[in-house]
Design a protein around this motif. Structure first.
Motif, short mmCIF file in Angstrom:
data_model
loop_
_atom_site.label_atom_id
_atom_site.label_comp_id
_atom_site.label_asym_id
_atom_site.label_seq_id
_atom_site.Cartn_x
_atom_site.Cartn_y
_atom_site.Cartn_z
N LYS A 209 0.83 -1.21 0.00
CA LYS A 209 0.00 0.00 0.00
C LYS A 209 0.86 1.25 0.00
N ARG A 210 1.97 1.22 0.73
CA ARG A 210 2.88 2.38 0.76
C ARG A 210 3.53 2.58 -0.61
N ILE A 211 3.95 1.49 -1.25
CA ILE A 211 4.55 1.60 -2.59
C ILE A 211 3.53 2.13 -3.59
N GLN A 212 2.29 1.66 -3.48
CA GLN A 212 1.23 2.14 -4.38
C GLN A 212 1.01 3.64 -4.22
N LYS A 213 1.01 4.14 -2.99
CA LYS A 213 0.85 5.58 -2.77
C LYS A 213 2.03 6.36 -3.33
N LEU A 214 3.25 5.86 -3.13
CA LEU A 214 4.42 6.55 -3.65
C LEU A 214 4.41 6.60 -5.17
N VAL A 215 4.03 5.48 -5.81
CA VAL A 215 3.96 5.45 -7.28
C VAL A 215 2.89 6.41 -7.77
N LYS A 216 1.76 6.47 -7.09
CA LYS A 216 0.68 7.37 -7.49
C LYS A 216 1.12 8.83 -7.36
N LYS A 217 1.80 9.16 -6.27
CA LYS A 217 2.29 10.53 -6.11
C LYS A 217 3.33 10.88 -7.17
N LYS A 218 4.21 9.95 -7.49
CA LYS A 218 5.22 10.20 -8.51
C LYS A 218 4.59 10.40 -9.87
N THR A 219 3.56 9.59 -10.19
CA THR A 219 2.87 9.75 -11.48
C THR A 219 2.18 11.09 -11.57
N GLU A 220 1.50 11.51 -10.51
CA GLU A 220 0.83 12.81 -10.51
C GLU A 220 1.84 13.95 -10.63
N ARG A 221 2.99 13.82 -9.97
CA ARG A 221 4.02 14.84 -10.06
C ARG A 221 4.58 14.94 -11.48
N GLU A 222 4.80 13.79 -12.12
CA GLU A 222 5.30 13.81 -13.50
C GLU A 222 4.28 14.39 -14.47
N ARG A 223 2.99 14.08 -14.26
CA ARG A 223 1.96 14.66 -15.12
C ARG A 223 1.89 16.17 -14.96
N ARG A 224 1.99 16.65 -13.73
CA ARG A 224 1.94 18.09 -13.48
C ARG A 224 3.15 18.77 -14.11
N ARG A 225 4.33 18.15 -13.99
CA ARG A 225 5.53 18.73 -14.58
C ARG A 225 5.45 18.74 -16.10
N PHE A 226 4.89 17.67 -16.68
CA PHE A 226 4.74 17.62 -18.14
C PHE A 226 3.77 18.69 -18.62
N ALA A 227 2.67 18.89 -17.85
CA ALA A 227 1.71 19.93 -18.25
C ALA A 227 2.31 21.32 -18.16
N GLU A 228 3.16 21.54 -17.14
CA GLU A 228 3.79 22.86 -17.02
C GLU A 228 4.82 23.11 -18.11
N ASN A 229 5.57 22.07 -18.49
CA ASN A 229 6.61 22.24 -19.51
C ASN A 229 6.07 22.29 -20.93
N HIS A 230 4.91 21.74 -21.17
CA HIS A 230 4.35 21.67 -22.52
C HIS A 230 3.05 22.45 -22.64
N GLU A 231 2.95 23.52 -21.88
CA GLU A 231 1.76 24.35 -21.97
C GLU A 231 1.78 25.12 -23.29
N MET A 232 0.73 25.01 -24.13
CA MET A 232 0.66 25.61 -25.47
C MET A 232 0.20 27.05 -25.36
N SER A 233 0.90 27.96 -26.11
CA SER A 233 0.52 29.37 -26.21
C SER A 233 0.11 29.66 -27.65
N PRO A 234 -0.81 30.60 -27.91
CA PRO A 234 -1.23 30.90 -29.28
C PRO A 234 -0.09 31.48 -30.10
N LEU A 235 0.11 30.94 -31.32
CA LEU A 235 1.21 31.38 -32.19
C LEU A 235 0.88 32.69 -32.89
N ALA A 236 -0.33 32.98 -33.21
CA ALA A 236 -0.71 34.20 -33.93
C ALA A 236 -2.09 34.61 -33.48
N ALA A 237 -2.37 35.89 -33.69
CA ALA A 237 -3.68 36.40 -33.32
C ALA A 237 -4.75 35.86 -34.25
#
Length: 284
Positions: A209-237
């Protein structure tokens, strides 16, 4: 010994135990303590009085009895139950320490709490609970080995040979109710083995159960980091910002003559609009 007081004290850990821990506690007090208090003590109550050897030599019976039974089964099981149940007090003590610390923190910080749930198995309490399981399984396994080593197995022989001083020669010694004592011995051994199995299952459950929680937290952290690094901005108006409000969208399939006619109509419409606007201004 007051086993009911010990039971009421150890039962407090039920609130902080998993399902395996509750089963373990039930097995200890139903299949071991109750059997020990109700039946086993009576079965072994006459072991010294009814121990008989075929000799009248003074002291021979006592020496042979001490050699065959270095420690009584009853006293050994009593020590085992005390040692096995005591590690649960570590968890109760740790929870009480958390509650006291939380109360002091609440007093100093105007109602804020240091622990949302002092009995939740997180942080140091998780490690305390795991160490208590290791101690319980280790004590049970250790006492099973001691019983096996002292009596060279879990059997209860009907006849024992003894040739120790002051016995004149090798004498035959007999114990009372060997079959009944053998049944109770095997029952207590099997109960101890099942308790060890429950402790191992609970340890595996807690670790998984402890390993499952650690893996879940690591996965959520990686998803959040991926979303922050690959946030799309508009290229043109948008194209709507460059389109004039007065512009008219033309049909791209229209011919050149039609386009010239459309342009002439547009100029005429604009001229009429300007003329009307001038007339309105002159009237005011």
């Amino acid at each position: 010994m007051n086993w009911s007081a010990l039971e009421s004290l150890i039962s407090g850990v039920n609130k902080y135990s998993t399902g395996f821990g509750r089963v373990w506690l039930s097995m200890v007090f139903v299949f071991r303590v109750m059997v020990f208090v109700v039946a086993a003590q009576r079965v072994w109550g006459d072991e010294n009085k009814d121990f008989v050897c075929n000799t009248a030599q003074p002291g021979c019976v006592n020496v042979c009895y001490d050699h065959i039974f270095p420690i009584s089964h009853i006293r050994l099981w009593a020590l085992q139950l005390i040692f096995v149940t005591c590690p649960s007090l570590m968890v109760v003590g740790h929870v009480k320490y958390r509650e006291k610390k939380d109360m002091q923190y609440t007093t100093l910080h105007q109602g804020a709490h240091l622990y949302a749930h002092p009995g939740k198995k997180r942080g140091g309490l998780w490690w305390t609970y795991l160490v208590s399981l290791i101690f319980k399984a280790g004590f049970d396994a250790g006492f099973l080995y001691i019983l096996y080593y002292i009596y060279e197995g879990y059997d209860m022989p009907r006849l024992s040979k003894c040739a120790l001083t002051p016995c004149p020669n090798t004498v035959d010694c007999y114990i009372s109710r060997p079959t009944e004592k053998k049944i109770f011995t095997i029952f207590m051994v099997v109960s101890s083995a099942l308790c060890i199995l429950m402790c191992i299952c609970e340890m595996v459950y807690l670790i998984c159960k402890r390993i499952q929680k650690l893996v879940k937290k690591k996965t959520e952290r990686e998803r959040r980091r991926f979303a922050e690094n690959h946030e799309m901005s508009p290229l043109a108006a948008p194209r709507s910002e460059f389109r004039s409000k007065t512009s008219i969208r033309l049909d791209p399939t229209a011919s050149i003559q039609n386009l010239s006619v459309i342009e002439e109509e547009n100029r005429t419409a604009v001229a009429k609009a300007l003329y009307i606007h001038v007339l309105q201004n002159s009237d005011t």
